[in-house]
Scaffold this motif. Sequence first.
Motif, mmCIF file in Angstrom:
data_model
loop_
_atom_site.group_PDB
_atom_site.id
_atom_site.type_symbol
_atom_site.label_atom_id
_atom_site.label_comp_id
_atom_site.label_asym_id
_atom_site.label_seq_id
_atom_site.Cartn_x
_atom_site.Cartn_y
_atom_site.Cartn_z
ATOM 1 N N ARG A 80 30.584 49.244 61.810
ATOM 2 C CA ARG A 80 31.297 48.560 60.740
ATOM 3 C C ARG A 80 30.965 49.247 59.411
ATOM 4 O O ARG A 80 29.801 49.358 59.045
ATOM 5 N N PHE A 81 31.992 49.690 58.728
ATOM 6 C CA PHE A 81 31.805 50.300 57.416
ATOM 7 C C PHE A 81 31.950 49.198 56.374
ATOM 8 O O PHE A 81 33.027 48.657 56.158
ATOM 9 N N ARG A 82 30.842 48.864 55.731
ATOM 10 C CA ARG A 82 30.782 47.694 54.854
ATOM 11 C C ARG A 82 31.292 47.983 53.445
ATOM 12 O O ARG A 82 31.324 47.085 52.613
ATOM 13 N N ASN A 83 31.669 49.233 53.179
ATOM 14 C CA ASN A 83 32.010 49.598 51.805
ATOM 15 C C ASN A 83 33.213 50.538 51.808
ATOM 16 O O ASN A 83 33.167 51.619 51.232
ATOM 17 N N GLN A 432 38.033 44.356 43.673
ATOM 18 C CA GLN A 432 37.431 44.337 44.996
ATOM 19 C C GLN A 432 38.285 43.571 46.005
ATOM 20 O O GLN A 432 38.431 43.987 47.157
ATOM 21 N N SER A 433 38.864 42.452 45.602
ATOM 22 C CA SER A 433 39.680 41.667 46.534
ATOM 23 C C SER A 433 40.967 42.382 46.914
ATOM 24 O O SER A 433 41.614 42.015 47.889
ATOM 25 N N GLY A 434 41.336 43.413 46.164
ATOM 26 C CA GLY A 434 42.568 44.143 46.435
ATOM 27 C C GLY A 434 42.401 45.431 47.205
ATOM 28 O O GLY A 434 43.369 45.940 47.781
ATOM 29 N N VAL A 435 41.167 45.986 47.217
ATOM 30 C CA VAL A 435 40.998 47.309 47.840
ATOM 31 C C VAL A 435 39.846 47.375 48.839
ATOM 32 O O VAL A 435 39.694 48.374 49.544
ATOM 33 N N TRP A 436 39.046 46.343 48.941
ATOM 34 C CA TRP A 436 37.913 46.345 49.856
ATOM 35 C C TRP A 436 38.404 45.865 51.213
ATOM 36 O O TRP A 436 38.767 44.702 51.376
ATOM 37 N N VAL A 437 38.436 46.762 52.181
ATOM 38 C CA VAL A 437 39.086 46.484 53.460
ATOM 39 C C VAL A 437 38.132 46.717 54.627
ATOM 40 O O VAL A 437 37.152 47.454 54.518
ATOM 41 N N PRO A 438 38.427 46.091 55.769
ATOM 42 C CA PRO A 438 37.627 46.345 56.961
ATOM 43 C C PRO A 438 37.897 47.735 57.525
ATOM 44 O O PRO A 438 39.034 48.210 57.518
ATOM 45 N N LEU A 439 36.853 48.375 57.999
ATOM 46 C CA LEU A 439 36.959 49.634 58.736
ATOM 47 C C LEU A 439 35.952 49.580 59.874
ATOM 48 O O LEU A 439 34.750 49.395 59.650
ATOM 49 N N ILE A 440 36.455 49.710 61.097
ATOM 50 C CA ILE A 440 35.636 49.686 62.303
ATOM 51 C C ILE A 440 35.983 50.919 63.123
ATOM 52 O O ILE A 440 37.165 51.239 63.299
ATOM 53 N N VAL A 441 34.958 51.615 63.613
ATOM 54 C CA VAL A 441 35.175 52.758 64.493
ATOM 55 C C VAL A 441 34.298 52.589 65.725
ATOM 56 O O VAL A 441 33.085 52.374 65.604
ATOM 57 N N ALA A 442 34.908 52.684 66.895
ATOM 58 C CA ALA A 442 34.174 52.602 68.152
ATOM 59 C C ALA A 442 34.615 53.746 69.053
ATOM 60 O O ALA A 442 35.797 54.100 69.097
#
Length: 725
Positions: A80-83, A432-442
């Motif tokens: 999980r990429f938190r940033n 932040q509420s407009g550009v901070w998004v989830p990123l998951i890599v598996a």
Amino acid sequence: MNRTIPALLAAILSVFILASCDSSGGEVASDKGPQPPNILFVVLDDLGVDQLSAFGYGGLIPSQVPRTPNIDAIAHVGVRFRNAWSMPTCTPSRATFFQGRYPFRTDVKNAIVASDLANSQVSPFEITTPKLLKEKGYVNAVIGKMHLSGSNLNPANNPFGDGVMHELGWDYFEGYLDGGPYPIDKTAGGANHVSGAVYGCGFVPNVNNDPTHGADSGACYKPNGSCTAISTASTATPGLACLEGGGIFDPGQSCRASVPAYLDFNLQNGYYTSELIINQPDGGVEVLPPSDARSRGYRSTLETDRAVAWVKQQKLGQPWMLSVGYSAIHTPLQPPPASLLPGDALKIGAYTCSSDLQEQRQLTNHMLEAMDKEIGRLLVETGIARYAKDGTLDYRPENSNTVVVVMADNGTYGPSVKLPFNLTRAKGFPYQSGVWVPLIVAGPMVKEPGREVPHMVSSVDMYSLFSELAGIDLQKTLPESLQVDAKPVLAYLTEPGRESIRDTNYTETGTNIASSNASAPPPCVIPTSNMCVQVFPQKGICEDQSGTWYGPGGVAGPQGLGSCCAVNDYLVAQGESPVDILPNSQKAIRNDFYKLVRIDRLNCASQQIESADEFYQVDQAAPLPKLDNALSNLLALPNMTPEAQQNYAALQSKLSALLDSRTVCPGDGNLDLMVDDADIENWKHYSTLNGGRSSWYDFNHDGLTNEADRSVIEQNMGKDCRPSS
């Protein structure tokens, strides 16, 4: 079609040696080593980190947090990429995924609408991800929404029309060229022909939910003319069940020999209809209207069905990359099929799809939960995962040679935002509420799965990640003149504890290039952000955003108003307070602890663009992150600490240097930063293609590719703009 190879593409072809395949089209040649992994890229629409418990959020009230067990399962066996940052709106983010360049370099600065010229749509001269991966033997497809062009919005503004995705490098495309589902059809396909009822969610409710206009039985017609009687004896809401199956419900009626004339299968109806565009590998194009049975049904389900079908068609040993652009949770907010929901779904039929904020958030949860279930099915039916005996997703990345990447295109749209995130500073804004998004890599190469990476990552970095996974070194492959902003990502997967690769992150949104002869779309006021925008060309689209329409036929009368400045004059004359106006340009840059926001906005009195800075401290703490809310603007305080002053100066300098790094080369249309005979040849092609209308050789932005544009090339002939020259 122009067969002139763009200079950039020629450069990349000169670097690669085509991967050899066996006679079946399968294995990559053995001297290239193991087959590179397949890549499944899942793009979520309008879904910020505020929505997901996997990132520590989802809302402050546990009972109201959406249940996303399948996304959670991917997160728990991946990274999980938190940033992670995107751009504030969809098209710029989606363009960065596949070309790795910030919007100020490409002029793709906002979601494409009907008035935007080809100059603000992804150029065929870009070295897109599918073009790169093809040289490593990959086949590439997009299913669902990607919104890299606007050809079906205004065919005159993209010379490739409905075949544009093939021209941008994809072998196969089946999806939508527009930015989201059409507005909800409140006639429910003509089901209100007698009563005149307004069916806010696009289907006829049952009698319990609407005693006046509801129906517990009726006839369900399909596009092929067939009909089935349907009632509450078999389903809670017959009108919704009929719609889910691609039909139109005629309330209280019996089946007839033919479809009644008042029922209209050509009407678009939110998530349950679409105009599907198909681009075949040979360049063939097929358009499926909403009256085609293949275009009807719930979008998240159709998107999964089409994605599974494409994967199953791929040859063993043939690496592939599939990008699945789910439409959810983009507006309009509309109930999904009850069968896709994890809990009590009886209330689905009781929704009104109004502007009620509480209902909108509940609907958002249901749409997200429905999509989550379909994402689980996508992994299972493609053989990437399986269901355990208890029905949960059993995903073991080491058991397949496939990397799963899940990312959103921008933050959540205002009414759907979960606390403590700020609904007034969400999608469409660089906060932040407009550009901070989830990123998951598996994937099988992930070391120590289940961990989090706290470092800054950008949507442009996906361009690098996809290339790294395919074994492509961008520095060695791309021409030196190409200005790429993507940073490596793979090391975060393979090296736990890897230090940050980025020292800043950047985002922006602005105004796309429209014809100098075109007028701006009419004004629409979004109450949740108290903001007037001029981006929606139609009243229905404005209302789908819970907006108030000030265009023709809106609240200001039959003629409507022409600008947001006129809206404020109107409001003041009515004794009401003026509203904010969407800025012309918004940019933000951050380091690990501080964030600079720069806003360029029209002053209605002077008609001049004025620029202003804002400065914040931000972090990624859960469940209460430090956000860039208005009261937190450090520049509004009497004094800043020396540390803050130092960071503000540093970020100002970095922003200026970044923006100054763009190389402008008048007369260069093929992006090689040289003006030469290739530009003349390309101009000749585009001056005849699509009637010589909008193209990437329309240098004066008048919507035409004509002699005036050739003159720009001739005036600059021989110019070499490459920074290294």
